[in-house]
Design a protein around this motif. Sequence first.
Motif, mmCIF file in Angstrom:
data_model
loop_
_atom_site.group_PDB
_atom_site.id
_atom_site.type_symbol
_atom_site.label_atom_id
_atom_site.label_comp_id
_atom_site.label_asym_id
_atom_site.label_seq_id
_atom_site.Cartn_x
_atom_site.Cartn_y
_atom_site.Cartn_z
ATOM 1 N N ASP A 147 0.821 -1.211 0.000
ATOM 2 C CA ASP A 147 0.000 0.000 0.000
ATOM 3 C C ASP A 147 0.859 1.267 0.000
ATOM 4 O OD1 ASP A 147 0.941 -0.046 2.596
ATOM 5 O OD2 ASP A 147 -1.032 -0.103 3.537
ATOM 6 N N ARG A 148 2.116 1.105 -0.399
ATOM 7 C CA ARG A 148 3.031 2.247 -0.503
ATOM 8 C C ARG A 148 3.510 2.321 -1.954
ATOM 9 N NH1 ARG A 148 6.755 -0.353 3.875
ATOM 10 N NH2 ARG A 148 6.124 -2.027 2.472
ATOM 11 N N ALA A 149 3.041 3.324 -2.678
ATOM 12 C CA ALA A 149 3.343 3.446 -4.107
ATOM 13 C C ALA A 149 4.836 3.467 -4.380
ATOM 14 C CB ALA A 149 2.674 4.704 -4.669
ATOM 15 N N GLU A 150 5.607 4.053 -3.494
ATOM 16 C CA GLU A 150 7.049 4.146 -3.714
ATOM 17 C C GLU A 150 7.753 2.792 -3.618
ATOM 18 O OE1 GLU A 150 6.383 5.050 0.692
ATOM 19 O OE2 GLU A 150 5.380 5.548 -1.186
ATOM 20 N N THR A 159 -2.309 -7.783 -3.917
ATOM 21 C CA THR A 159 -3.362 -6.869 -3.487
ATOM 22 C C THR A 159 -2.694 -5.517 -3.283
ATOM 23 O OG1 THR A 159 -4.547 -8.665 -2.394
ATOM 24 C CG2 THR A 159 -5.151 -6.421 -1.761
ATOM 25 N N CYS A 160 -3.188 -4.510 -4.009
ATOM 26 C CA CYS A 160 -2.506 -3.217 -4.023
ATOM 27 C C CYS A 160 -3.505 -2.086 -4.229
ATOM 28 C CB CYS A 160 -1.452 -3.215 -5.133
ATOM 29 S SG CYS A 160 -0.487 -1.710 -5.198
ATOM 30 N N PRO A 161 -3.903 -1.419 -3.154
ATOM 31 C CA PRO A 161 -4.870 -0.337 -3.298
ATOM 32 C C PRO A 161 -4.289 0.931 -3.928
ATOM 33 C CG PRO A 161 -4.207 -0.551 -1.007
ATOM 34 C CD PRO A 161 -3.588 -1.695 -1.745
ATOM 35 N N VAL A 162 -2.966 0.991 -4.101
ATOM 36 C CA VAL A 162 -2.336 2.191 -4.659
ATOM 37 C C VAL A 162 -1.800 1.960 -6.071
ATOM 38 C CG1 VAL A 162 -1.742 3.131 -2.396
ATOM 39 C CG2 VAL A 162 -0.106 1.653 -3.597
ATOM 40 N N THR A 220 -0.642 -1.200 -13.128
ATOM 41 C CA THR A 220 -1.724 -2.089 -13.546
ATOM 42 C C THR A 220 -1.452 -2.636 -14.942
ATOM 43 O OG1 THR A 220 -3.293 -0.885 -12.161
ATOM 44 C CG2 THR A 220 -4.216 -2.235 -13.923
ATOM 45 N N THR A 221 -1.012 -1.778 -15.838
ATOM 46 C CA THR A 221 -0.674 -2.206 -17.198
ATOM 47 C C THR A 221 0.476 -3.197 -17.176
ATOM 48 O OG1 THR A 221 -1.455 -0.123 -18.127
ATOM 49 C CG2 THR A 221 0.067 -1.407 -19.487
ATOM 50 N N TRP A 222 1.511 -2.907 -16.397
ATOM 51 C CA TRP A 222 2.662 -3.803 -16.298
ATOM 52 C C TRP A 222 2.218 -5.173 -15.782
ATOM 53 C CZ3 TRP A 222 5.075 -6.548 -12.446
ATOM 54 C CH2 TRP A 222 6.309 -7.098 -12.767
ATOM 55 N N ILE A 276 0.826 -13.182 -12.724
ATOM 56 C CA ILE A 276 0.294 -12.223 -11.750
ATOM 57 C C ILE A 276 -1.221 -12.079 -11.876
ATOM 58 C CG2 ILE A 276 0.199 -9.768 -11.141
ATOM 59 C CD1 ILE A 276 3.093 -9.538 -11.816
ATOM 60 N N THR A 277 -1.869 -11.995 -10.721
ATOM 61 C CA THR A 277 -3.243 -11.515 -10.624
ATOM 62 C C THR A 277 -3.188 -10.284 -9.731
ATOM 63 O OG1 THR A 277 -4.190 -13.723 -10.806
ATOM 64 C CG2 THR A 277 -5.583 -12.020 -9.822
ATOM 65 N N LEU A 278 -3.632 -9.156 -10.224
ATOM 66 C CA LEU A 278 -3.633 -7.915 -9.460
ATOM 67 C C LEU A 278 -5.035 -7.633 -8.960
ATOM 68 C CD1 LEU A 278 -2.293 -5.297 -8.435
ATOM 69 C CD2 LEU A 278 -2.853 -4.288 -10.669
ATOM 70 N N LEU A 279 -5.145 -7.477 -7.654
ATOM 71 C CA LEU A 279 -6.394 -7.039 -7.028
ATOM 72 C C LEU A 279 -6.170 -5.594 -6.620
ATOM 73 C CD1 LEU A 279 -7.059 -10.172 -4.790
ATOM 74 C CD2 LEU A 279 -7.906 -9.711 -7.092
ATOM 75 N N ASN A 280 -6.735 -4.683 -7.372
ATOM 76 C CA ASN A 280 -6.514 -3.261 -7.169
ATOM 77 C C ASN A 280 -7.508 -2.723 -6.148
ATOM 78 O OD1 ASN A 280 -5.685 -0.653 -7.414
ATOM 79 N ND2 ASN A 280 -5.975 -0.520 -9.604
ATOM 80 N N ARG A 281 -7.397 -3.237 -4.933
ATOM 81 C CA ARG A 281 -8.314 -2.834 -3.861
ATOM 82 C C ARG A 281 -7.631 -3.065 -2.520
ATOM 83 N NH1 ARG A 281 -9.949 -7.821 -1.976
ATOM 84 N NH2 ARG A 281 -10.174 -9.458 -3.504
ATOM 85 N N ALA A 282 -8.203 -2.549 -1.497
ATOM 86 C CA ALA A 282 -7.678 -2.756 -0.157
ATOM 87 C C ALA A 282 -7.959 -4.184 0.297
ATOM 88 C CB ALA A 282 -8.309 -1.766 0.818
ATOM 89 N N ALA A 283 -7.205 -4.633 1.274
ATOM 90 C CA ALA A 283 -7.449 -5.954 1.856
ATOM 91 C C ALA A 283 -8.839 -5.972 2.475
ATOM 92 C CB ALA A 283 -6.382 -6.268 2.896
ATOM 93 N N PRO A 284 -9.463 -7.140 2.561
ATOM 94 C CA PRO A 284 -10.858 -7.235 2.990
ATOM 95 C C PRO A 284 -11.170 -6.577 4.333
ATOM 96 C CG PRO A 284 -9.975 -9.391 2.403
ATOM 97 C CD PRO A 284 -8.872 -8.408 2.282
ATOM 98 N N THR A 285 -10.424 -6.888 5.358
ATOM 99 C CA THR A 285 -10.776 -6.374 6.684
ATOM 100 C C THR A 285 -9.616 -5.731 7.424
ATOM 101 O OG1 THR A 285 -10.338 -8.549 7.646
ATOM 102 C CG2 THR A 285 -12.612 -8.074 7.009
#
Length: 81
Positions: free
Chosen positions: A8-11, A35-38, A44-46, A53-62
């Motif tokens: 969750d850190r873009a850098e 899992t990567c909300p940022v 995402t394209t990469w 790879i499977t990218l889940l572009n969202r926050a973790a569930p809980t």
Amino acid sequence: MRLCTYEDRAENLIGIKLLARSLARHTPQAHLQITCPVADEAFTTWCGKQQNITLLNRAAPTHNGWDVKPALLQGLLDDGC
């Protein structure tokens, strides 16, 4: 073999890229769920161009932060892994 990671850190997305490329080279049968909300458009394209790879572009569930990985692992276990 399925693996999961969370960022969750873009850098620090370069570390995820290195992880994915290393797995593709040394353990080609491994599949990485990220899992990567940022995730921005470039990341995402990469990810979409990688076969392992499977990218889940969202926050973790809980959870978020340092304790997110147990929740992600539980999700994989619930899915039959």
